[in-house]
Enzyme design. Structure first.
Site, PDB file in Angstrom:
ATOM      1  N   GLU A  80       0.851  -1.200   0.000  1.00 42.44           N
ATOM      2  CA  GLU A  80       0.000   0.000   0.000  1.00 42.44           C
ATOM      3  C   GLU A  80       0.886   1.249   0.000  1.00 42.44           C
ATOM      4  O   GLU A  80       1.689   1.452   0.927  1.00 42.44           O
ATOM      5  CB  GLU A  80      -0.936  -0.009   1.222  1.00 42.44           C
ATOM      6  N   LYS A 260      -8.133  -0.895  11.047  1.00 42.45           N
ATOM      7  CA  LYS A 260      -7.414  -1.257   9.810  1.00 42.45           C
ATOM      8  C   LYS A 260      -6.226  -0.313   9.634  1.00 42.45           C
ATOM      9  O   LYS A 260      -5.131  -0.728   9.219  1.00 42.45           O
ATOM     10  CB  LYS A 260      -8.366  -1.187   8.611  1.00 42.45           C
ATOM     11  N   ASP A 276       4.100 -14.519  12.054  1.00 42.86           N
ATOM     12  CA  ASP A 276       2.794 -14.966  11.568  1.00 42.86           C
ATOM     13  C   ASP A 276       1.775 -13.832  11.736  1.00 42.86           C
ATOM     14  O   ASP A 276       1.270 -13.598  12.837  1.00 42.86           O
ATOM     15  CB  ASP A 276       2.404 -16.196  12.397  1.00 42.86           C
ATOM     16  N   HIS A 373      -2.638  10.422   0.084  1.00 41.16           N
ATOM     17  CA  HIS A 373      -2.827   9.050  -0.363  1.00 41.16           C
ATOM     18  C   HIS A 373      -2.761   8.963  -1.870  1.00 41.16           C
ATOM     19  O   HIS A 373      -2.051   8.148  -2.437  1.00 41.16           O
ATOM     20  CB  HIS A 373      -4.212   8.621   0.126  1.00 41.16           C
TER      21      HIS A 373
HETATM   22  P1  NDP Z   1       9.290 -23.321  16.097  1.00 41.09           P
HETATM   23  O1  NDP Z   1       8.560 -24.581  16.063  1.00 41.09           O
HETATM   24  O2  NDP Z   1      10.252 -23.040  15.010  1.00 41.09           O
HETATM   25  O3  NDP Z   1       9.990 -23.328  17.531  1.00 41.09           O
HETATM   26  C1  NDP Z   1      10.807 -22.383  18.044  1.00 41.09           C
HETATM   27  C2  NDP Z   1      12.036 -23.100  18.563  1.00 41.09           C
HETATM   28  O4  NDP Z   1      13.107 -22.199  18.662  1.00 41.09           O
HETATM   29  C3  NDP Z   1      11.883 -23.616  19.963  1.00 41.09           C
HETATM   30  O5  NDP Z   1      11.177 -24.812  20.010  1.00 41.09           O
HETATM   31  C4  NDP Z   1      13.326 -23.770  20.393  1.00 41.09           C
HETATM   32  O6  NDP Z   1      13.806 -25.027  19.965  1.00 41.09           O
HETATM   33  C5  NDP Z   1      14.064 -22.753  19.550  1.00 41.09           C
HETATM   34  N1  NDP Z   1      14.654 -21.673  20.341  1.00 41.09           N
HETATM   35  C6  NDP Z   1      15.941 -21.251  20.221  1.00 41.09           C
HETATM   36  N2  NDP Z   1      16.169 -20.233  21.066  1.00 41.09           N
HETATM   37  C7  NDP Z   1      15.032 -20.024  21.755  1.00 41.09           C
HETATM   38  C8  NDP Z   1      14.676 -19.104  22.764  1.00 41.09           C
HETATM   39  N3  NDP Z   1      15.528 -18.197  23.246  1.00 41.09           N
HETATM   40  N4  NDP Z   1      13.407 -19.147  23.248  1.00 41.09           N
HETATM   41  C9  NDP Z   1      12.513 -20.037  22.773  1.00 41.09           C
HETATM   42  N5  NDP Z   1      12.814 -20.946  21.811  1.00 41.09           N
HETATM   43  C10 NDP Z   1      14.057 -20.939  21.300  1.00 41.09           C
HETATM   44  O7  NDP Z   1       8.331 -22.070  16.180  1.00 41.09           O
HETATM   45  P2  NDP Z   1       7.271 -21.699  17.265  1.00 41.09           P
HETATM   46  O8  NDP Z   1       7.011 -22.779  18.262  1.00 41.09           O
HETATM   47  O9  NDP Z   1       7.700 -20.392  17.782  1.00 41.09           O
HETATM   48  O10 NDP Z   1       5.941 -21.570  16.402  1.00 41.09           O
HETATM   49  C11 NDP Z   1       5.792 -20.526  15.473  1.00 41.09           C
HETATM   50  C12 NDP Z   1       5.275 -21.089  14.170  1.00 41.09           C
HETATM   51  O11 NDP Z   1       4.074 -21.819  14.406  1.00 41.09           O
HETATM   52  C13 NDP Z   1       4.949 -20.029  13.169  1.00 41.09           C
HETATM   53  O12 NDP Z   1       5.466 -20.420  11.914  1.00 41.09           O
HETATM   54  C14 NDP Z   1       3.415 -20.040  13.119  1.00 41.09           C
HETATM   55  O13 NDP Z   1       2.970 -19.646  11.840  1.00 41.09           O
HETATM   56  C15 NDP Z   1       3.105 -21.477  13.400  1.00 41.09           C
HETATM   57  N6  NDP Z   1       1.805 -21.835  13.951  1.00 41.09           N
HETATM   58  C16 NDP Z   1       0.900 -20.907  14.408  1.00 41.09           C
HETATM   59  C17 NDP Z   1      -0.312 -21.292  14.920  1.00 41.09           C
HETATM   60  C18 NDP Z   1      -1.250 -20.246  15.442  1.00 41.09           C
HETATM   61  O14 NDP Z   1      -0.874 -19.097  15.573  1.00 41.09           O
HETATM   62  N7  NDP Z   1      -2.505 -20.588  15.762  1.00 41.09           N
HETATM   63  C19 NDP Z   1      -0.698 -22.704  14.997  1.00 41.09           C
HETATM   64  C20 NDP Z   1       0.354 -23.598  14.561  1.00 41.09           C
HETATM   65  C21 NDP Z   1       1.543 -23.165  14.045  1.00 41.09           C
HETATM   66  P3  NDP Z   1      14.655 -25.950  20.964  1.00 41.09           P
HETATM   67  O15 NDP Z   1      13.746 -26.139  22.104  1.00 41.09           O
HETATM   68  O16 NDP Z   1      14.930 -27.164  20.190  1.00 41.09           O
HETATM   69  O17 NDP Z   1      15.881 -25.179  21.333  1.00 41.09           O
END
Ligand code: NDP
Length: 419
Positions: A80, A260, A276, A373
């Site tokens: 936009e 919006k 997300d 705009h």
């Molecule tokens: P990930 O599954 O990629 O997990 C994040 C990982 O980052 C953690 O599990 C951890 O892995 C690692 N990590 C490294 N450093 C850190 C830190 N300092 N703090 C926390 N974690 C750390 O992503 P998310 O669990 O964050 O989920 C986000 C995704 O899920 C987005 O893509 C979203 O679109 C999607 N999603 C959204 C939904 C919704 O909003 N309703 C539903 C389902 C999915 P480790 O523990 O191995 O170190």
């Protein structure tokens, strides 16, 4: 090509075959096919199903947003034309003193394990004495969250009505948005509760309602800043901004567009950060309706010769995880904005929303939204009409002289330039 068979087995096709199907169905010419190829990315092809190509959007920088006495250059992704100009102007109007002041008391993600045909008392009888053990059980499903400084913090039991009961789990997800870790923890909790309650949960899933991660951004603006240093004119603009804010508290139609305007800035910053944006959108609009009526997320009031704005909304983003790690530009954008913690990122995005809101309301109640705009919109019209990048400024100028500055006029001007 057997098109029907290809469509039936579409997800098994390789990239060339997928392009061939799209080409046949879409009657694409060779230049369109070249564009699909030009934007192909091997890494991104692994991110989603049935990958075709990369869809690109412009990235710009809001310069600058002052938040808590620090200046930030904020990457924004948007198509936009007026969004980044407005965010930057809002940033300028809010840059005196410490700028926009933000706070975020808690940053917890909530999830739900929902049961049917039980009473709240039945579930509470088991959950209440076991809270510590259940929190430990949730943490055991994703133990590394403890090393990241987070973990499960709170459990409560809530009757939803009509025989549904929700066990709500609140988790500090560290620097991640945490959807996946939360869902894993909830499923572990759900399996355990299933054994003791002797019934399968209807679902175990996070909520995007964002009630555990509310950010408040506030700002005070001298009215003279609203009208190029003119206090009398600025006071008039400020009074109208307050009226616009009041209307968004009363009328759902106006509140929708008021919000919006806030989301113009919020979404652009969220997309640039690789987060997300559907989650952010869902939480924002749910919070806008938390009083029982959908209302404007921000409020503006006048104190003497100062306009005061406050925006409270949920923001639960990640600096790690999800696409923040897999999209290279998201990492570069993080570097540009210099956000050192996920709490700062959450607050900066809400500060952008407040600056964006001020710029939109100021334009709306003074010269009108169309003046600034449309000038920016003319660039888009010029491009759609086929102007080359060097012709765009000439087409924009010429459109500004037209009684009706529409696509037909833009095409006429481009044709004249090409004669
Ligand atoms: P990930 O599954 O990629 O997990 C994040 C990982 O980052 C953690 O599990 C951890 O892995 C690692 N990590 C490294 N450093 C850190 C830190 N300092 N703090 C926390 N974690 C750390 O992503 P998310 O669990 O964050 O989920 C986000 C995704 O899920 C987005 O893509 C979203 O679109 C999607 N999603 C959204 C939904 C919704 O909003 N309703 C539903 C389902 C999915 P480790 O523990 O191995 O170190």
């Amino acid at each position: 090509m057997n098109l029907a068979a290809s469509l039936r087995n579409f997800r098994k096709l390789d990239w060339d075959a997928r392009v061939a199907v799209a080409t046949e169905l879409g009657q694409l010419d060779s230049s369109s096919q070249q564009q699909l190829l030009a934007h192909f990315d091997e890494r991104d092809a692994l991110l989603i199903e049935n990958y075709l190509t990369n869809y690109q959007l412009p990235t710009g920088l809001a310069a600058t947003i002052r938040m808590n006495d620090q200046d930030y250059l904020v990457p924004m992704v948007t198509e936009e034309p007026s969004v980044i100009a407005a965010a930057s102007y809002g940033g300028k109007m809010t840059s005196t003193g410490a700028g926009i002041i933000t706070s975020m008391p808690t940053n917890l993600l909530m999830g739900q394990v929902v049961f049917q045909t039980v009473t709240q008392a039945e579930v509470s009888r088991f959950v209440d004495p076991q809270v510590d053990a259940l929190l430990a059980l949730a943490n055991a499903a994703h133990p590394s969250i403890l090393t990241h400084g987070g973990g499960a913090k709170k459990i409560r039991v809530r009757a939803l009505g009509e025989g549904f009961v929700s066990v709500d789990l609140f988790v500090d997800t560290g620097a991640a948005m945490g959807a996946n870790m939360m869902n894993g923890m909830l499923e572990a909790l759900g399996h355990h509760l299933q054994d003791v309650l002797e019934q399968h949960p209807v679902m175990s899933i996070l909520t995007n309602d964002g009630q555990g991660s509310l950010v408040t951004a506030t700002v005070t603006v001298a009215v003279a800043n609203l009208a190029k240093g003119n206090v009398t004119a600025g006071l008039q603009v400020a009074k109208r901004i307050v009226a616009a804010s009041d209307i968004a508290q009363l009328d759902v139609s106006r509140a929708t567009t008021h919000n919006k305007g806030i989301m113009n800035g919020v979404d652009a910053a969220v997309v640039a950060s690789g987060n997300d944006w559907r989650a952010v959108e869902a939480s924002a609009h749910a919070y806008a309706a938390h009083s029982g009526q959908y209302r404007g997320l921000s409020r503006w009031s006048l104190q003497d010769e100062r306009l005061e704005g406050v925006l409270t909304m949920p923001m639960h983003l990640g600096l790690v995880g999800g696409a923040t790690g897999s999209l290279p530009l998201a990492k570069i954008n993080q570097q540009i904005s210099q956000v050192a913690s996920v709490a700062t990122l959450n607050q900066l995005v809400v500060a952008v929303g407040l600056a964006q809101n001020l710029a939109a309301l100021r334009a709306l109640v003074s010269e009108g939204i169309q003046q600034g705009h449309m000038h920016l919109q003319y660039r888009n019209l010029a491009l759609v009409a086929g102007a080359t990048p060097t012709q765009v400024p000439q087409v924009v100028d010429a459109l500004g002289q037209q009684a009706t500055a529409d696509l037909a006029a833009a095409k006429r001007i481009v044709n004249q330039l090409n004669e």
